[in-house]
Design a protein around this motif. Structure first.
Motif, PDB file in Angstrom:
ATOM      1  N   ILE A  28     -35.039 133.955 -50.758  1.00 62.49           N
ATOM      2  CA  ILE A  28     -34.977 133.623 -49.343  1.00 62.49           C
ATOM      3  C   ILE A  28     -36.698 133.567 -48.933  1.00 62.49           C
ATOM      4  O   ILE A  28     -36.674 132.349 -48.206  1.00 62.49           O
ATOM      5  CB  ILE A  28     -34.681 135.508 -49.196  1.00 62.49           C
ATOM      6  CG1 ILE A  28     -33.150 135.634 -49.734  1.00 62.49           C
ATOM      7  CG2 ILE A  28     -34.169 135.573 -47.364  1.00 62.49           C
ATOM      8  CD1 ILE A  28     -32.105 135.410 -48.799  1.00 62.49           C
ATOM      9  N   ILE A  32     -37.992 131.024 -46.327  1.00 65.13           N
ATOM     10  CA  ILE A  32     -38.824 131.527 -45.096  1.00 65.13           C
ATOM     11  C   ILE A  32     -40.417 130.302 -45.555  1.00 65.13           C
ATOM     12  O   ILE A  32     -40.616 129.774 -44.448  1.00 65.13           O
ATOM     13  CB  ILE A  32     -38.878 132.750 -45.383  1.00 65.13           C
ATOM     14  CG1 ILE A  32     -36.918 133.375 -44.637  1.00 65.13           C
ATOM     15  CG2 ILE A  32     -40.307 133.205 -43.720  1.00 65.13           C
ATOM     16  CD1 ILE A  32     -37.767 135.040 -44.960  1.00 65.13           C
ATOM     17  N   THR A  72     -31.345 125.097 -43.001  1.00 64.91           N
ATOM     18  CA  THR A  72     -31.178 125.975 -43.674  1.00 64.91           C
ATOM     19  C   THR A  72     -30.426 126.782 -43.925  1.00 64.91           C
ATOM     20  O   THR A  72     -29.600 127.387 -44.287  1.00 64.91           O
ATOM     21  CB  THR A  72     -32.032 127.135 -42.011  1.00 64.91           C
ATOM     22  OG1 THR A  72     -32.949 126.693 -41.440  1.00 64.91           O
ATOM     23  CG2 THR A  72     -31.852 128.392 -42.342  1.00 64.91           C
ATOM     24  N   LEU A  76     -28.558 128.326 -46.498  1.00 67.64           N
ATOM     25  CA  LEU A  76     -27.945 129.778 -46.898  1.00 67.64           C
ATOM     26  C   LEU A  76     -26.785 129.833 -47.662  1.00 67.64           C
ATOM     27  O   LEU A  76     -26.527 130.792 -48.580  1.00 67.64           O
ATOM     28  CB  LEU A  76     -28.509 130.152 -45.280  1.00 67.64           C
ATOM     29  CG  LEU A  76     -29.772 131.141 -45.176  1.00 67.64           C
ATOM     30  CD1 LEU A  76     -29.871 131.542 -43.717  1.00 67.64           C
ATOM     31  CD2 LEU A  76     -30.575 132.078 -46.107  1.00 67.64           C
ATOM     32  N   VAL A  79     -27.241 129.979 -50.703  1.00 67.52           N
ATOM     33  CA  VAL A  79     -27.904 131.512 -51.773  1.00 67.52           C
ATOM     34  C   VAL A  79     -26.398 132.267 -51.515  1.00 67.52           C
ATOM     35  O   VAL A  79     -26.423 133.217 -52.785  1.00 67.52           O
ATOM     36  CB  VAL A  79     -28.805 131.671 -50.653  1.00 67.52           C
ATOM     37  CG1 VAL A  79     -28.420 133.379 -50.719  1.00 67.52           C
ATOM     38  CG2 VAL A  79     -30.184 131.329 -50.716  1.00 67.52           C
ATOM     39  N   VAL A  80     -25.855 132.228 -50.910  1.00 70.89           N
ATOM     40  CA  VAL A  80     -24.630 133.021 -50.277  1.00 70.89           C
ATOM     41  C   VAL A  80     -23.809 132.726 -51.762  1.00 70.89           C
ATOM     42  O   VAL A  80     -23.235 133.844 -52.725  1.00 70.89           O
ATOM     43  CB  VAL A  80     -24.244 132.763 -49.683  1.00 70.89           C
ATOM     44  CG1 VAL A  80     -22.261 133.665 -49.332  1.00 70.89           C
ATOM     45  CG2 VAL A  80     -24.601 133.215 -47.855  1.00 70.89           C
TER      46      VAL A  80
ATOM     47  N   MET B  65     -31.960 130.711 -36.169  1.00 69.86           N
ATOM     48  CA  MET B  65     -32.906 131.126 -37.633  1.00 69.86           C
ATOM     49  C   MET B  65     -32.927 132.239 -38.243  1.00 69.86           C
ATOM     50  O   MET B  65     -32.684 132.886 -39.566  1.00 69.86           O
ATOM     51  CB  MET B  65     -33.411 130.115 -38.409  1.00 69.86           C
ATOM     52  CG  MET B  65     -33.046 128.895 -38.757  1.00 69.86           C
ATOM     53  SD  MET B  65     -34.456 128.095 -38.325  1.00 69.86           S
ATOM     54  CE  MET B  65     -33.909 126.542 -38.068  1.00 69.86           C
ATOM     55  N   MET B  68     -29.957 134.780 -38.756  1.00 64.16           N
ATOM     56  CA  MET B  68     -29.063 134.546 -39.524  1.00 64.16           C
ATOM     57  C   MET B  68     -30.296 134.866 -41.389  1.00 64.16           C
ATOM     58  O   MET B  68     -28.770 135.455 -42.220  1.00 64.16           O
ATOM     59  CB  MET B  68     -29.579 132.841 -40.209  1.00 64.16           C
ATOM     60  CG  MET B  68     -28.226 132.348 -40.752  1.00 64.16           C
ATOM     61  SD  MET B  68     -27.468 130.295 -39.424  1.00 64.16           S
ATOM     62  CE  MET B  68     -29.128 129.716 -40.691  1.00 64.16           C
ATOM     63  N   PHE B  69     -30.760 134.768 -41.445  1.00 64.07           N
ATOM     64  CA  PHE B  69     -31.637 134.789 -42.893  1.00 64.07           C
ATOM     65  C   PHE B  69     -31.767 136.570 -42.360  1.00 64.07           C
ATOM     66  O   PHE B  69     -31.070 137.103 -43.717  1.00 64.07           O
ATOM     67  CB  PHE B  69     -33.581 134.933 -43.002  1.00 64.07           C
ATOM     68  CG  PHE B  69     -34.044 133.253 -42.685  1.00 64.07           C
ATOM     69  CD1 PHE B  69     -34.091 133.110 -44.210  1.00 64.07           C
ATOM     70  CD2 PHE B  69     -34.041 132.450 -42.334  1.00 64.07           C
ATOM     71  CE1 PHE B  69     -34.090 132.124 -44.948  1.00 64.07           C
ATOM     72  CE2 PHE B  69     -34.307 131.484 -42.800  1.00 64.07           C
ATOM     73  CZ  PHE B  69     -34.785 131.462 -43.855  1.00 64.07           C
ATOM     74  N   ILE B  72     -27.870 137.306 -43.920  1.00 62.11           N
ATOM     75  CA  ILE B  72     -28.001 137.339 -45.195  1.00 62.11           C
ATOM     76  C   ILE B  72     -28.326 138.384 -45.734  1.00 62.11           C
ATOM     77  O   ILE B  72     -28.089 139.003 -47.000  1.00 62.11           O
ATOM     78  CB  ILE B  72     -28.339 136.086 -45.205  1.00 62.11           C
ATOM     79  CG1 ILE B  72     -27.880 134.970 -44.349  1.00 62.11           C
ATOM     80  CG2 ILE B  72     -28.418 135.526 -47.017  1.00 62.11           C
ATOM     81  CD1 ILE B  72     -26.087 134.094 -45.432  1.00 62.11           C
ATOM     82  N   ILE B  73     -29.434 138.668 -45.400  1.00 66.95           N
ATOM     83  CA  ILE B  73     -30.570 139.452 -46.298  1.00 66.95           C
ATOM     84  C   ILE B  73     -29.731 141.389 -46.270  1.00 66.95           C
ATOM     85  O   ILE B  73     -29.672 141.478 -47.115  1.00 66.95           O
ATOM     86  CB  ILE B  73     -31.730 139.562 -45.879  1.00 66.95           C
ATOM     87  CG1 ILE B  73     -32.555 138.462 -46.664  1.00 66.95           C
ATOM     88  CG2 ILE B  73     -32.576 141.088 -46.423  1.00 66.95           C
ATOM     89  CD1 ILE B  73     -33.567 138.587 -45.665  1.00 66.95           C
TER      90      ILE B  73
END
Lengths: 99, 167, 645
Positions: A28, A32, A72, A76, A79-80, B65, B68-69, B72-73
């Motif tokens: 993550i 970023i 992004t 993501l 990532v999922v 964005m 969204m991050f 997910i986290i």
């Protein structure tokens, strides 16, 4: 503020982001850092746009933002997917992609 | 003059937020720091004569964005999983910096000092109207391509996430 | 005058080709036929419209152009995709679209029930497109595109029934023989282009070339003329490259009629007429054209005397008649050559289609020895066939008489007595072999197979109507070019409409006047020859029931076999060209060059890649951050190069 200082600023920010991409283990945070790199480029574009008195730089920023958003979303999603299959988001564990 | 001072302050803050975003151990802090960096960038854009981009910056980066991050986290509790922080030894970081410094020095050797123009000669430079005009006039093809890329991005994300029927 | 509808003449056949070629199978045969026919009909209608436009213009300024776009723009050389219509073009256009349309209609009936119905019409439309492009193009490079296009379509259509070995081979033969000719054409084209370029003229437009042709030295013009004629011998089946045309009869009969009789094979004649400005300044090249034409006319006619396959007789007849046309243009009588081209298109297309109708009636039989007595069973076909035969023999009053006579008169008048004699003898032979064909097919007693005899039937309307139209054209087509000599008899001034119509296009050769009495005697002579030929054929094949022919074959076995085997030309070509080529291909190109050099290079590079890959794959650690670092180092190196340079 001179143009060079803005260039240096974006340069420095870009390098910071790059270090994040190259050295962090958390996927993550890597993502970023990637966004931060793109953002640094945007700063450069806008500065150049002002310095050269054309809107072309700002046009490019719009394109960059578009790409960043698409990137992004996909990243993501990956990532999922990775988290669901491996249960980890550590980069060290994702070494299957080799000979 | 005031805008110059503001520029310097913003630049320093930007470097700090960037550093924290990269160094932070907890992804949530990192993401929030990124949000702060985006806000500062947006402020920088205003100072550099790009008000429309400043708005876009906040809307897309912070509004979409960052959320969204964080989403997910939070969803996968990623902030609890211990992943360690830095991968490489400080010597590696140092060598990176060295390369950058060399390049920067080279850059400044090549060019003299370039003054930023003071005040704007063009009315409405960077306004939504101007940007839109340019976008539809000279950047129509890239604009269409960008929209196509977004579409591909949407499809890509969906395909990754979708459960296969056979599984 | 610029007229933008000219391009649509080209577009419709192309559309027909695309539609039929891409989705024809799904449309069903009826739709395919309609599409192909209406595409050609629209082109024909446009041509007629433009013809009327052209007639309304002043005789000296009849020129319509249509610049579609700039096709080639390379350096200082500019070549436009530009179409041009002048009187010569419009004659060709009317022949191509008119006869082409009739043959398209005929094909609906003839190809009925064929498996590849849509493919046939797609090719036919593509052919129409290429031929029209060849005719319409306003510069020689664009003309070459059409030239190659018709060659391709010819190949595709000869090998249309590619399941048959003989058809596939005939297609290849036609294509390769044409390539030999096209090589000459290309060389001529390059030489011409460089000759013009050296004078600072960087375009190959016909009108520009015609205006500046005198800048170029006569030697170069002669060489160019002969090289271009080499191309024409390939396309128009002249000595020594005629060998493909008889074999081309393996294709469906409408194809033989359209491509190998009426239109494509006349491309060479058209090309020489189009380049008349060049040939007029290169009399030696014209001499070569005339001699080759005359020899081919006689040569092919003698072979035609003994052939037994109905289509092959017509094929040799076509070669022979093309020879006439080359004699016409070769002696400088360009309009006479083009006139014969037009009448020949009518009667030869009719002969082929009639032969197709006969073959259709006899369920595929092509051997004339197994025909005979068909006169009453297929009366329409017989009638039209007779009309065409009379026309080609040069019986007075029919189209062939006028055109053939004007060529012979021009040959004699320009002092080419030997060539005139060749043509004169050929006239006799022509009448003989064509009436031999008629008598063997339609008269005498029936020699049909039992099976075939039961199924003899007249062709359907869709086939006979085009035949009748062509028959009418064959009969009356000559009256637009009545020689002034005959016109004077009935007090018709300017009776030679055709020559007057074409006159502005052609540069005139030095005119040879001929006393009226000589011209009359020549005319009477050729009429006598034609009637004599018909009479001989009647005597041999009807009166004496072929006995003299058999007798002649027995008493002169050597000559007979020589003719029957077409002078053994195929065998000679096989021995001196094909065999050595095959030998070299096998022993050098394949076993040494291909196996060692080509395969060696390919395998060697594969092995090198494999070896390098086994070594290099160690770099692939699977750790993406290592990749990132390598990538960054690369980027920084590039940056450093540009910044520190």
């Amino acid at each position: 503020m001179s143009y060079q200082l803005l260039v240096i600023l974006s340069f420095v920010l870009f390098v910071i982001g790059m270090i994040g991409v190259a050295m962090r283990r958390n996927i993550i945070i890597v993502l970023i850092s990637l966004e931060l790199m793109l953002n640094a480029v945007n700063i450069l574009f806008v500065s150049a746009s002002k310095y050269m008195h054309t809107l072309d730089g700002q046009m490019f920023v719009i394109m960059v933002i578009t790409i960043a958003a698409a990137e992004t979303a996909i990243a993501l999603a990956l990532v999922v997917k990775v988290f669901k299959t491996v249960g980890m988001v550590k980069i060290d564990d994702l070494k299957k992609l080799k000979w | 003059m005031i805008s110059n001072v503001l520029l310097y302050i913003t630049a320093v803050l930007l470097v700090i937020t960037y550093l924290y975003a990269v160094i932070a151990g907890n992804p949530v802090y990192s993401a929030l720091s990124m949000g702060a960096a985006f806000f500062l960038t947006s402020f920088l854009f205003v100072l550099l004569g790009a008000p429309f981009l400043a708005a876009v910056q906040v809307i897309i980066y912070v509004g979409a964005m960052l959320v969204m991050f964080l989403f997910i986290i939070m969803m996968f509790d990623l902030n609890k999983t211990s992943t360690g922080t830095v991968r490489y030894k400080p010597s590696t970081i140092f060598s990176y910096f060295l390369i950058m410094v060399v390049l920067l020095i080279a850059f400044f050797m090549a060019k003299g000092v370039l003054k930023m123009p003071e005040g704007f000669t063009i009315v409405g430079f960077g306004s939504a109207e101007n940007i839109g005009f340019n976008l539809m006039r000279y950047y129509l093809l890239p604009f269409e391509l960008a929209s196509f890329i977004l579409l591909v991005g949407v499809f890509g994300a969906i395909t990754f996430i979708k459960k296969r029927d056979k599984e | 005058m610029e007229l933008n509808i000219v391009r649509y003449i080209l577009i419709f056949p192309l559309l027909g080709f695309l539609v039929n070629g891409l989705v024809g199978k799904r449309l069903g045969n009826k739709a395919v036929g309609w599409i192909a026919n209406s595409a050609v009909f629209i082109s024909f209608a446009l041509v007629v419209y433009i013809f009327i436009q052209l007639l309304s213009m002043a005789p000296g300024s009849r020129l319509i152009t249509d610049t579609v776009y700039t096709w080639i723009n390379s350096g200082s050389l500019t070549i436009d995709f530009k179409l041009m219509i002048d009187p010569l073009t419009i004659v060709m256009l009317l022949v191509v679209t008119g006869v082409g349309f009739l043959i398209h209609i005929y094909s609906i009936g003839y190809m009925h029930g064929d498996r590849s119905y849509s493919r046939f019409f797609a090719y036919l439309n593509l052919f129409m497109f290429s031929m029209l492009l060849l005719v319409l193009s306003s510069n020689i490079v664009l003309m070459f595109v059409g030239w190659e296009g018709v060659g391709l379509c010819s190949y595709l259509l000869i090998g249309f029934w590619y399941e048959k070995d003989s058809a596939a081979n005939a297609g290849k033969k036609a294509f390769i023989t044409n390539r030999v000719g096209d090589y000459g054409f290309l060389l001529g084209l390059f030489l011409l282009a460089s000759a013009f370029a050296s004078k600072g003229i960087l375009t190959l437009d016909f009108t520009t070339m015609a205006a500046h042709i005198s800048l170029i030295s006569p030697q170069i013009l002669t060489i160019v003329g002969i090289l271009l004629f080499v191309g024409a011998t390939g396309k128009s089946a002249q000595l020594p490259l005629y060998v493909w045309l008889p074999d081309a009869m393996e294709g469906p009969t409408p194809v033989s009629a359209l491509i190998h009789a009426a239109t494509m094979v006349t491309a060479g004649v058209y090309m020489i007429a189009r380049m008349n400005f060049l040939y007029v300044l290169a009399p030696e090249a014209l001499e070569v054209v005339a001699i080759v034409g005359g020899l081919t006319a006689l040569y092919a006619a003698t072979i035609g005397l003994v052939q037994n396959d109905i289509k092959r007789v017509l094929a040799y007849s076509t070669i022979s008649q093309l020879g006439y046309m080359f004699v016409g243009v070769g002696v400088g009588a360009f309009s006479a050559g083009i006139f014969h081209l037009m009448t020949h298109a009518f009667f030869k297309a009719l002969l082929f289609l009639g032969a197709g109708s006969v073959i259709h009636a006899l369920s595929g039989e092509q051997d004339m020895r197994k025909m005979g007595g068909l006169k009453n069973k297929i009366p329409v076909t017989h009638a039209v066939f007779l009309a065409a035969a009379l026309a080609i023999s040069g019986i007075p009053g029919l189209s062939g008489f006028f055109s053939k006579d004007s060529i012979l008169a021009a040959a004699y008048a320009s002092g080419h007595t030997v060539i005139w004699l060749l043509g004169f003898i050929t006239a006799l032979l022509t009448a003989f072999y064509i009436f031999r064909l008629i008598y063997m097919t339609f008269y005498g007693e029936s020699r049909l197979d039992k099976h075939a005899a039961e199924h003899v039937h007249e062709s359907p309307k869709v086939m006979t109507v085009p035949l009748i139209i062509l028959a009418v054209l064959s009969v009356i087509g000559g009256y637009i070019g009545v020689p002034q000599l005959l016109g004077n008899l009935v007090g018709w001034h300017n009776s030679d409409i055709f020559v007057n119509f074409l006159a502005p296009v052609f540069r005139t050769m030095p005119k040879h006047e001929m006393p009226v009495s000589t011209e009359s005697w020549l005319m009477i002579g050729s009429i006598a020859m034609a009637i004599l030929g018909v009479f001989f054929a009647w005597y041999v094949y009807i009166k004496s029931k072929m006995r003299p022919a058999e007798h002649a074959a027995e008493s002169l076995p050597g000559v007979y076999r020589l003719l029957l085997n077409k002078y053994y030309v195929d065998e000679v070509y096989n021995a001196i060209i094909i065999k050595p080529l095959l030998w070299m291909s096998e022993n050098f190109l394949w076993k040494i060059f291909d196996v060692r050099v080509v395969d060696g290079t390919v395998n060697g590079s594969a092995q090198v890649t494999q070896w390098a890959s086994t070594k290099l794959r160690k770099i692939q650690t699977g750790d993406f951050q290592v990749y990132v670092m390598l990538f960054l180092i690369g980027v920084i190196s590039v940056l450093a190069y540009f910044v520190l340079r």
